[in-house]
Scaffold this active site. Structure first.
Site, short mmCIF file in Angstrom:
data_model
loop_
_atom_site.label_atom_id
_atom_site.label_comp_id
_atom_site.label_asym_id
_atom_site.label_seq_id
_atom_site.Cartn_x
_atom_site.Cartn_y
_atom_site.Cartn_z
N LYS A 58 0.81 -1.33 0.04
CA LYS A 58 0.06 -0.13 -0.17
C LYS A 58 0.90 1.04 -0.06
O LYS A 58 0.70 2.15 -0.86
CB LYS A 58 -0.83 -0.05 1.34
CG LYS A 58 -1.96 -1.00 1.07
CD LYS A 58 -2.81 -1.29 2.35
CE LYS A 58 -3.84 -2.35 2.40
NZ LYS A 58 -4.75 -2.88 3.52
N GLN A 102 -4.90 -1.35 9.72
CA GLN A 102 -4.82 -2.64 9.09
C GLN A 102 -5.40 -3.84 9.95
O GLN A 102 -4.97 -3.92 11.33
CB GLN A 102 -3.35 -3.17 8.61
CG GLN A 102 -3.04 -4.27 7.95
CD GLN A 102 -3.69 -4.28 6.55
OE1 GLN A 102 -4.00 -3.32 5.85
NE2 GLN A 102 -4.13 -5.35 6.33
N ASP A 125 -11.20 2.85 4.25
CA ASP A 125 -11.67 1.70 4.06
C ASP A 125 -13.27 1.43 4.03
O ASP A 125 -13.49 0.23 3.83
CB ASP A 125 -11.34 0.79 5.56
CG ASP A 125 -10.01 0.09 5.24
OD1 ASP A 125 -9.92 -0.40 4.24
OD2 ASP A 125 -9.12 -0.22 6.12
N1 GUN Z 1 -7.35 -6.74 6.18
C1 GUN Z 1 -7.64 -7.79 5.19
N2 GUN Z 1 -8.17 -6.65 4.31
C2 GUN Z 1 -8.53 -5.59 4.77
C3 GUN Z 1 -8.72 -4.11 4.29
O1 GUN Z 1 -9.25 -4.21 3.04
N3 GUN Z 1 -8.50 -3.43 5.15
C4 GUN Z 1 -7.85 -3.21 6.22
N4 GUN Z 1 -7.42 -2.16 7.03
N5 GUN Z 1 -7.59 -4.47 6.70
C5 GUN Z 1 -7.58 -5.58 6.02
#
Ligand code: GUN
Length: 325
Positions: A58, A102, A125
Site C-alpha cells: 500500500k 490494518q 476503508d
Molecule cells: N485486512 C484484510 N483486508 C483488509 C482491508 O481491506 N482493510 C484493512 N484495513 N485491513 C484488511
C-alpha cells in the site's frame, strides 16, 4: 454462442487496476498546483507477516502515484486507549486525508471502537458505520461521490469487484448475483453494491443449507469465504461470471496436484517457492465460466487501486475540490 464450449474470458485485474491507478495519478497531478498532496496514514499493529506484506505494498503504491504516506507501527501491546489517542491525532492533522487501520488487530484491542473513532471523511476503508450506512442507503456509484453528492468511501475490495464488472462491460442489472460469504469487509458490502446496481442478490454463508442450489442459479458468483477451491464445477451455471476473492496459500504438493493438474508453470513456481495461492473457486470451474478473475491477478490487484482512489477522493472532498452539485 454456447457457453459450454466458449472459451472463458479472463478478467485481468492487474490491467484494470493499472487503468485506475493511472486515473488516480492524474487526479493527484491536478491537485498539485492547488498545493494539495493527498496523504494516507497506515497503522500496522504488531508483526503479522501477511499484514506487513499488504501494508508495504500500500505504501509503495502511494509513492508511485504521488500520494504522501506514513506508516505507523505500534507494538502488539498497545492498548485501545493508546490507539484512540493515535487516531484522534491523525483525525486532527491537516496533511492526512486517509486513515487505514490494518486488520486483524490483536484480540485485546476493541476493533469496533477504533473503527468508529476514525473520522468518517478520512475512513478510506469504508468501515465506519456512517460510510457503511451511506453505502446501504445511497449506493456505490463509482469512484467519486454517491447519488446525493455526499462523500462515498466504499470498502476497497467490493468496490474493486464492481469496477472489474463495469469496466469489463458485464451486465449486472436484472442478473442473479450470488455472494458466498457475509463478512463486513467483503460479503456484506459486495451484496449491497450489487443490489444497488439492480442485481437480484442472494447471500450464502457457512450456515446455508444446500448452498449449490443457489450458486447454480448465479449469473454472477462472488466467492469470499477463504476456503481453497470451495466452489467446484458442479456448483456453477455454465457461462457465469466468476469473481474469486480468495487468496489461500497452499503448501502441500497433493493440493497443487488437485487444483492444478498438468499445469507446468504452476508446478515450477511451487517447486521454486514451496507454496502457491489458490482462490475460493476450484480452477476446474473457471473452464465452464463465461468470464472469471484469476488468482493471483484478479480481485486482489484492485484492492490497493481502490484504496488509492478513496484517498484522493477523501482529499478532494475534505479540501472542497469535489463538485458536490
Ligand atoms: N485486512 C484484510 N483486508 C483488509 C482491508 O481491506 N482493510 C484493512 N484495513 N485491513 C484488511
Amino acid at each position: 454462442m454456447n457457453p459450454h464450449t466458449a472459451t472463458p474470458r479472463i478478467l485481468d485485474g492487474i490491467a484494470i487496476a493499472a487503468g485506475i491507478k493511472a486515473e488516480v495519478a492524474h487526479q493527484v497531478r491536478q491537485l498539485g498546483p492547488q498545493g494539495i498532496t493527498p496523504g494516507l496514514a497506515v497503522i500496522l499493529v504488531g508483526d503479522v507477516p501477511a499484514s506487513q506484506i499488504y501494508v508495504r505494498s500500500k505504501v509503495k503504491t502511494c509513492g508511485e502515484l504521488g500520494i504522501y504516506s506514513e506508516m505507523i507501527t505500534p507494538p502488539e501491546t498497545i492498548t485501545t486507549e493508546e490507539m484512540l489517542d493515535l487516531i484522534a491525532k491523525l483525525n486532527a492533522r491537516e496533511d492526512i486525508d486517509g486513515i487505514l487501520i490494518q486488520l486483524p488487530l490483536p484480540a485485546h484491542v476493541d476493533t469496533r471502537r477504533l473503527l468508529e473513532a476514525v473520522a468518517p471523511e478520512k475512513d478510506v476503508d469504508g468501515f465506519h458505520p456512517i460510510n457503511a450506512g451511506r453505502l446501504l442507503a445511497e449506493g456505490y456509484s463509482g469512484a467519486t461521490t454517491s447519488r446525493s453528492g455526499k462523500l462515498a468511501l466504499a470498502p476497497c475490495t467490493p468496490a474493486g469487484i464492481m469496477e472489474i464488472l463495469r469496466r469489463s462491460d458485464i451486465p449486472i442489472a436484472g442478473k442473479n448475483a450470488v455472494v458466498i460469504g457475509r463478512s463486513d469487509i467483503v460479503g456484506k458490502p459486495a451484496a449491497s453494491m450489487l443490489l444497488n446496481a439492480s442485481a437480484t442478490v442472494t447471500v450464502c454463508h457457512s450456515r446455508t443449507h444446500n448452498l449449490a442450489r443457489f450458486t447454480r442459479e448465479a449469473d454472477i458468483l462472488v466467492a469470499a469465504i477463504g476456503r481453497s477451491g470451495f466452489v467446484t464445477p458442479d456448483m456453477i451455471k455454465p457461462g457465469a461470471t466468476l469473481i474469486d476473492v480468495g487468496i489461500n496459500r497452499i503448501t502441500d504438493q497433493s493440493q497443487v496436484d488437485e487444483f492444478f493438474p498438468g499445469d507446468e508453470a504452476r508446478a515450477a513456481l511451487f517447486a521454486k517457492r514451496g507454496s502457491t495461492v489458490v482462490g475460493d473457486i476450484h480452477p476446474a470451474a473457471f473452464a465452464l465460466s463465461g468470464a472469471y478473475t484469476p488468482v493471483p491477478g484478479g480481485v486482489g490487484a484492485l484492492t490497493i487501486a481502490m484504496l488509492m482512489q478513496n484517498t484522493v477522493t477523501a482529499a478532494r472532498s475534505r479540501r472542497s475540490t469535489l463538485d458536490r452539485a
